[in-house]
Design a protein around this motif. Sequence first.
Motif, PDB file in Angstrom:
ATOM      1  N   UNK A  11     -37.339  -6.785  18.440  1.00  0.00           N
ATOM      2  CA  UNK A  11     -37.062  -5.692  19.100  1.00  0.00           C
ATOM      3  C   UNK A  11     -36.913  -6.064  20.515  1.00  0.00           C
ATOM      4  N   UNK A  12     -35.946  -5.231  21.298  1.00  0.00           N
ATOM      5  CA  UNK A  12     -35.574  -5.490  22.850  1.00  0.00           C
ATOM      6  C   UNK A  12     -36.510  -4.582  23.508  1.00  0.00           C
ATOM      7  N   UNK A  13     -37.104  -4.938  24.564  1.00  0.00           N
ATOM      8  CA  UNK A  13     -38.167  -4.392  25.333  1.00  0.00           C
ATOM      9  C   UNK A  13     -37.373  -3.737  26.784  1.00  0.00           C
ATOM     10  N   UNK A  14     -37.729  -2.505  26.862  1.00  0.00           N
ATOM     11  CA  UNK A  14     -37.070  -2.142  28.293  1.00  0.00           C
ATOM     12  C   UNK A  14     -38.385  -1.460  29.065  1.00  0.00           C
ATOM     13  N   UNK A  15     -38.592  -1.754  30.189  1.00  0.00           N
ATOM     14  CA  UNK A  15     -39.871  -1.244  31.043  1.00  0.00           C
ATOM     15  C   UNK A  15     -39.355  -0.395  32.267  1.00  0.00           C
ATOM     16  N   UNK A  16     -39.763   0.700  32.466  1.00  0.00           N
ATOM     17  CA  UNK A  16     -39.631   1.443  33.922  1.00  0.00           C
ATOM     18  C   UNK A  16     -40.887   0.947  34.768  1.00  0.00           C
ATOM     19  N   UNK A  17     -40.527   0.516  35.864  1.00  0.00           N
ATOM     20  CA  UNK A  17     -41.590  -0.283  36.423  1.00  0.00           C
ATOM     21  C   UNK A  17     -42.462   0.731  37.486  1.00  0.00           C
ATOM     22  N   UNK A  18     -41.716   1.997  37.639  1.00  0.00           N
ATOM     23  CA  UNK A  18     -42.283   2.925  38.481  1.00  0.00           C
ATOM     24  C   UNK A  18     -41.498   4.340  38.159  1.00  0.00           C
ATOM     25  N   UNK A  19     -41.832   5.444  38.429  1.00  0.00           N
ATOM     26  CA  UNK A  19     -41.170   6.621  38.474  1.00  0.00           C
ATOM     27  C   UNK A  19     -39.762   6.590  39.537  1.00  0.00           C
ATOM     28  N   UNK A  20     -39.078   7.156  38.773  1.00  0.00           N
ATOM     29  CA  UNK A  20     -37.792   7.016  39.979  1.00  0.00           C
ATOM     30  C   UNK A  20     -36.785   6.077  39.633  1.00  0.00           C
ATOM     31  N   UNK A  21     -37.232   4.870  38.670  1.00  0.00           N
ATOM     32  CA  UNK A  21     -36.335   3.796  38.416  1.00  0.00           C
ATOM     33  C   UNK A  21     -35.991   4.060  36.938  1.00  0.00           C
TER      34      UNK A  21
END
Lengths: 97, 327
Positions: A11-21
């Motif tokens: 699985x490839x993992x994608x993370x949003x570090x904070x709202x707005x990004x």
Amino acid sequence: MPASSREWPLWEIFVRSRQGLSHKHVGSLRAVDAEMAIQNARDVYTRRREGESIWVVEASHIHASQPESRGPFFDPADDKIYRHPTFYDVPDGVENM
Amino acid sequence: MSDLRDKKGYENWDEAGVARFEALLAAEEKVEPRDWMPDGYRKLLVRQISQHAHSEVVGMLPEGNWLTRAPTLKRKAVLLAKIQDEAGHALYLYSACETLGTTRDETIEALHDGRAKYSSIFNYPTLTWADIGAIGWLVDGAAIVNQVMLCRCSYGPYARAMERICKEESFHQRQGYEIVTKLAQGTPEQKKMAQEALNRWWWPSLMMFGPHDSESTHGNQSTEWKIKRRSNDDLRQHFVDMTVPQAEILGLTVPDPDLKWNEERGHYDFGPIDWDEFKRVLKGGGPVGRERLNARRKAWEDGAWVREAALAHAEKRRARRQAAAAE
Ligand SMILES: [Fe+2]
Ligand SMILES: [Fe+2]
């Protein structure tokens, strides 16, 4: 059955570090299903609050452009310099443009 | 470029591929998984990254040995967090290795049947709690020096894994140094423990940087391909210069009678390294080496049914969902 034929999917993992990004690719891991992938991604990629949202995508579902045809594929952008603001002359003294 | 044609590692020669690969290296840009790369480059990376991953995994064992005997709950929580980080480091590295076309299981099996190596430092026992401090301070400290360099390596996925790892490592070194500090400032017995741990771990830590440049077998090719950006001796010197003052502040003595500041060079001179010992330990020598591999194999084999069952369960659930959707 040899262990290698029963490997867990990648699985490839994608993370949003904070709202707005937007979500950003951070790495991959192996898991039996999406639920496990999300939980493991939390433990592996957000141990220090690096994220507030996680996407997981099974690697086999990702389609990519061909690295060999990189030239011809992206070339059409090269001769369209008028797509850049620096292409245009603006008289001296004009501001806020 | 034509002079590369007959060079070892370039057997899979491809005119356009080589041109682009060499151009990327020259421009200090990263090579990415689907780019053409010389077979030798791929091989060298697989060996190095898998060895690095295995070191993260095996490195958890000497520390895990002290989890149930940590002196306070706080120390236990800290050590647990560090060990969990190391498991994460292994995962980042196994993932980077997989981008080169190996499978995870293959890589792990190579460790278990003795084909792949791991850092010889983990074949030393952790005799006292002070060893846990010394490991964080010296072993993680030495690893950081190496890993900071690898952030600039030419292979994208490896460099990215290193950046992530470096961010996490500084806590490892600090918690270790804090353990040693507390002991060094404690009772005479505690100070003695700290000193003895430094005595045990100093030379093995210097050996972590590998053989001298004059004897390193993979050094040159690795440097040409911009995987390795600084030589073993250079990194080792950097580590010594960094660490000696840290020992002095604690009133501890680095176990090297030849150690002294060289004003002219602007570096510490240090004594000869006992490479015979290094070679002995590297060959998995000693009871600890066997114990480490046995522990790994046992964990892998005992976990096999869990891996199988989890997969079977997920497949069953998927089938059930599909059947429900078809109704
Ligand atoms: Fe690590
Ligand atoms: Fe570490």
